[in-house]
Write a protein that holds these residues in place. Structure first.
Motif, PDB file in Angstrom:
ATOM      1  N   LEU A 239      10.923  46.334  52.582  1.00 41.69           N
ATOM      2  CA  LEU A 239       9.589  46.924  52.715  1.00 41.69           C
ATOM      3  C   LEU A 239       9.304  47.940  51.610  1.00 41.69           C
ATOM      4  CD1 LEU A 239       9.677  47.443  56.584  1.00 41.69           C
ATOM      5  CD2 LEU A 239       8.156  45.877  55.344  1.00 41.69           C
ATOM      6  N   GLY A 240      10.315  48.249  50.815  1.00 41.63           N
ATOM      7  CA  GLY A 240      10.143  49.209  49.729  1.00 41.63           C
ATOM      8  C   GLY A 240      10.250  50.654  50.169  1.00 41.63           C
ATOM      9  N   TRP A 241      10.804  50.892  51.364  1.00 41.29           N
ATOM     10  CA  TRP A 241      10.898  52.260  51.890  1.00 41.29           C
ATOM     11  C   TRP A 241      12.160  52.978  51.445  1.00 41.29           C
ATOM     12  CZ3 TRP A 241       9.566  51.080  57.699  1.00 41.29           C
ATOM     13  CH2 TRP A 241       8.243  50.600  57.771  1.00 41.29           C
ATOM     14  N   VAL A 242      13.224  52.215  51.173  1.00 37.24           N
ATOM     15  CA  VAL A 242      14.479  52.800  50.699  1.00 37.24           C
ATOM     16  C   VAL A 242      14.981  51.983  49.518  1.00 37.24           C
ATOM     17  CG1 VAL A 242      15.165  53.748  52.956  1.00 37.24           C
ATOM     18  CG2 VAL A 242      15.963  51.485  52.280  1.00 37.24           C
ATOM     19  N   GLU A 243      15.802  52.628  48.709  1.00 32.84           N
ATOM     20  CA  GLU A 243      16.443  51.962  47.581  1.00 32.84           C
ATOM     21  C   GLU A 243      17.926  52.286  47.613  1.00 32.84           C
ATOM     22  OE1 GLU A 243      13.130  52.003  44.024  1.00 32.84           O
ATOM     23  OE2 GLU A 243      14.513  53.699  44.184  1.00 32.84           O
ATOM     24  N   VAL A 244      18.690  51.403  46.985  1.00 34.56           N
ATOM     25  CA  VAL A 244      20.133  51.607  46.872  1.00 34.56           C
ATOM     26  C   VAL A 244      20.432  52.192  45.507  1.00 34.56           C
ATOM     27  CG1 VAL A 244      22.393  50.484  46.884  1.00 34.56           C
ATOM     28  CG2 VAL A 244      20.575  49.647  48.375  1.00 34.56           C
ATOM     29  N   GLU A 245      21.237  53.236  45.495  1.00 34.15           N
ATOM     30  CA  GLU A 245      21.763  53.782  44.250  1.00 34.15           C
ATOM     31  C   GLU A 245      23.082  53.071  44.004  1.00 34.15           C
ATOM     32  OE1 GLU A 245      22.169  57.976  44.950  1.00 34.15           O
ATOM     33  OE2 GLU A 245      20.037  58.202  45.380  1.00 34.15           O
ATOM     34  N   GLU A 246      23.084  52.169  43.049  1.00 35.06           N
ATOM     35  CA  GLU A 246      24.280  51.368  42.771  1.00 35.06           C
ATOM     36  C   GLU A 246      25.410  52.248  42.238  1.00 35.06           C
ATOM     37  OE1 GLU A 246      24.567  48.168  43.529  1.00 35.06           O
ATOM     38  OE2 GLU A 246      22.483  47.928  44.120  1.00 35.06           O
ATOM     39  N   ALA A 247      26.623  51.885  42.593  1.00 35.69           N
ATOM     40  CA  ALA A 247      27.823  52.545  42.081  1.00 35.69           C
ATOM     41  C   ALA A 247      28.816  51.453  41.715  1.00 35.69           C
ATOM     42  CB  ALA A 247      28.413  53.472  43.145  1.00 35.69           C
ATOM     43  N   GLU A 248      29.750  51.774  40.842  1.00 37.75           N
ATOM     44  CA  GLU A 248      30.758  50.777  40.452  1.00 37.75           C
ATOM     45  C   GLU A 248      31.491  50.243  41.668  1.00 37.75           C
ATOM     46  OE1 GLU A 248      33.876  51.148  37.327  1.00 37.75           O
ATOM     47  OE2 GLU A 248      32.248  52.211  36.283  1.00 37.75           O
ATOM     48  N   ASP A 249      31.827  51.122  42.565  1.00 42.26           N
ATOM     49  CA  ASP A 249      32.510  50.754  43.796  1.00 42.26           C
ATOM     50  C   ASP A 249      31.450  50.578  44.883  1.00 42.26           C
ATOM     51  OD1 ASP A 249      33.951  50.628  46.176  1.00 42.26           O
ATOM     52  OD2 ASP A 249      35.389  52.163  45.572  1.00 42.26           O
ATOM     53  N   ALA A 250      31.338  49.366  45.441  1.00 38.61           N
ATOM     54  CA  ALA A 250      30.302  49.069  46.440  1.00 38.61           C
ATOM     55  C   ALA A 250      30.383  50.001  47.647  1.00 38.61           C
ATOM     56  CB  ALA A 250      30.407  47.618  46.893  1.00 38.61           C
ATOM     57  N   ARG A 251      31.576  50.519  47.928  1.00 38.36           N
ATOM     58  CA  ARG A 251      31.725  51.435  49.061  1.00 38.36           C
ATOM     59  C   ARG A 251      30.997  52.754  48.820  1.00 38.36           C
ATOM     60  NH1 ARG A 251      38.045  51.525  49.156  1.00 38.36           N
ATOM     61  NH2 ARG A 251      37.483  51.726  46.982  1.00 38.36           N
ATOM     62  N   LEU A 252      30.644  53.021  47.578  1.00 37.68           N
ATOM     63  CA  LEU A 252      29.985  54.278  47.230  1.00 37.68           C
ATOM     64  C   LEU A 252      28.470  54.150  47.081  1.00 37.68           C
ATOM     65  CD1 LEU A 252      32.574  55.582  44.605  1.00 37.68           C
ATOM     66  CD2 LEU A 252      32.464  56.074  47.057  1.00 37.68           C
ATOM     67  N   HIS A 253      27.925  52.957  47.345  1.00 38.46           N
ATOM     68  CA  HIS A 253      26.469  52.776  47.281  1.00 38.46           C
ATOM     69  C   HIS A 253      25.810  53.729  48.275  1.00 38.46           C
ATOM     70  CE1 HIS A 253      26.554  48.386  45.622  1.00 38.46           C
ATOM     71  NE2 HIS A 253      27.179  49.243  44.842  1.00 38.46           N
ATOM     72  N   ARG A 254      24.736  54.338  47.830  1.00 40.85           N
ATOM     73  CA  ARG A 254      24.000  55.274  48.676  1.00 40.85           C
ATOM     74  C   ARG A 254      22.540  54.845  48.720  1.00 40.85           C
ATOM     75  NH1 ARG A 254      26.836  60.051  49.396  1.00 40.85           N
ATOM     76  NH2 ARG A 254      24.999  61.377  49.388  1.00 40.85           N
ATOM     77  N   HIS A 255      21.887  55.127  49.830  1.00 30.73           N
ATOM     78  CA  HIS A 255      20.475  54.796  50.008  1.00 30.73           C
ATOM     79  C   HIS A 255      19.647  56.078  49.949  1.00 30.73           C
ATOM     80  CE1 HIS A 255      22.372  51.195  51.569  1.00 30.73           C
ATOM     81  NE2 HIS A 255      21.213  50.583  51.420  1.00 30.73           N
ATOM     82  N   HIS A 256      18.443  55.975  49.420  1.00 32.16           N
ATOM     83  CA  HIS A 256      17.516  57.100  49.415  1.00 32.16           C
ATOM     84  C   HIS A 256      16.101  56.587  49.691  1.00 32.16           C
ATOM     85  CE1 HIS A 256      17.113  55.779  45.197  1.00 32.16           C
ATOM     86  NE2 HIS A 256      15.869  56.195  45.326  1.00 32.16           N
ATOM     87  N   VAL A 257      15.249  57.503  50.102  1.00 29.16           N
ATOM     88  CA  VAL A 257      13.854  57.178  50.419  1.00 29.16           C
ATOM     89  C   VAL A 257      13.060  57.075  49.118  1.00 29.16           C
ATOM     90  CG1 VAL A 257      11.778  57.976  51.629  1.00 29.16           C
ATOM     91  CG2 VAL A 257      14.024  58.372  52.635  1.00 29.16           C
ATOM     92  N   THR A 258      12.249  56.030  49.026  1.00 27.29           N
ATOM     93  CA  THR A 258      11.359  55.853  47.878  1.00 27.29           C
ATOM     94  C   THR A 258      10.079  56.672  48.095  1.00 27.29           C
ATOM     95  OG1 THR A 258      10.211  53.986  48.884  1.00 27.29           O
ATOM     96  CG2 THR A 258      12.191  53.481  47.543  1.00 27.29           C
ATOM     97  N   GLU A 259       9.238  56.706  47.090  1.00 34.57           N
ATOM     98  CA  GLU A 259       7.931  57.374  47.252  1.00 34.57           C
ATOM     99  C   GLU A 259       7.124  56.689  48.350  1.00 34.57           C
ATOM    100  OE1 GLU A 259       5.591  58.160  43.750  1.00 34.57           O
ATOM    101  OE2 GLU A 259       7.388  58.654  42.596  1.00 34.57           O
ATOM    102  N   THR A 260       7.158  55.360  48.363  1.00 26.64           N
ATOM    103  CA  THR A 260       6.463  54.613  49.416  1.00 26.64           C
ATOM    104  C   THR A 260       7.038  54.971  50.782  1.00 26.64           C
ATOM    105  OG1 THR A 260       5.998  52.782  47.924  1.00 26.64           O
ATOM    106  CG2 THR A 260       5.901  52.295  50.286  1.00 26.64           C
ATOM    107  N   GLY A 261       8.367  55.021  50.862  1.00 25.69           N
ATOM    108  CA  GLY A 261       9.024  55.378  52.116  1.00 25.69           C
ATOM    109  C   GLY A 261       8.665  56.778  52.573  1.00 25.69           C
TER     110      GLY A 261
END
Length: 154
Positions: free
Chosen positions: A75-97
């Motif tokens: 829906l475009g409400w959150v995005e994933v901040e990619e990291a080299e290690d998939a276990r370290l991926h973090r989500h954050h709220v987008t402007e739309t979110g």
């Protein structure tokens, strides 16, 4: 004496269903469910979070959190901040979110106000205290499945 079943889980689930209906009605028209609202609120409060930390904060499991985040990402409400290690991926709220969250917050606030008005501030504070104690008790309690050690299989 109440006609309700004398079971803590039953009473909490019954209250959950009734309260969820109230909050869903307050959020109707925003396109946000109460579960999605909680995710957005936690990410707004705490900043970017990994799936495990977010699931723990909201009292759910990683699988459920992953499904919820996938829908919200679509829906475009959150995005994933990619990291080299998939276990370290973090989500954050987008402007739309953030915009969606602010719209939903108004409905959520109406539901919160209605409950506080109906119960009164002191009773609501007591409820929150008791719910916190129930959460702690559930974390501490340990019960083996009924068929553990009996050789019975499901």
């Amino acid at each position: 004496m109440s006609d309700d079943l004398n079971c803590t889980c039953y009473r909490l689930r019954k209250a959950d269903r009734l309260l969820s209906r109230l909050y869903d009605a307050a959020l109707s028209g925003t396109g946000v469910s109460i579960v999605q609202f909680a995710v957005l609120a936690e990410l707004e409060r705490a900043g970017s979070r990994g799936i495990t930390a977010l699931a723990e904060a909201l009292g759910t499991d990683r699988t459920t959190m992953t499904r919820t985040l996938d829908r919200m990402e679509g829906l475009g409400w959150v995005e994933v901040e990619e990291a080299e290690d998939a276990r370290l991926h973090r989500h954050h709220v987008t402007e739309t979110g953030h915009a969606v969250f602010m719209d939903a917050w108004r409905g959520w606030r109406r539901a919160e106000t209605a409950i506080a008005k109906s119960m009164g501030g002191e009773r609501l504070a007591l409820l929150w205290e008791l719910l916190g104690e129930a959460e702690q008790a559930a974390r501490k309690a340990s019960i083996q499945p009924a068929n553990a050690g009996t050789g019975a299989s499901g």
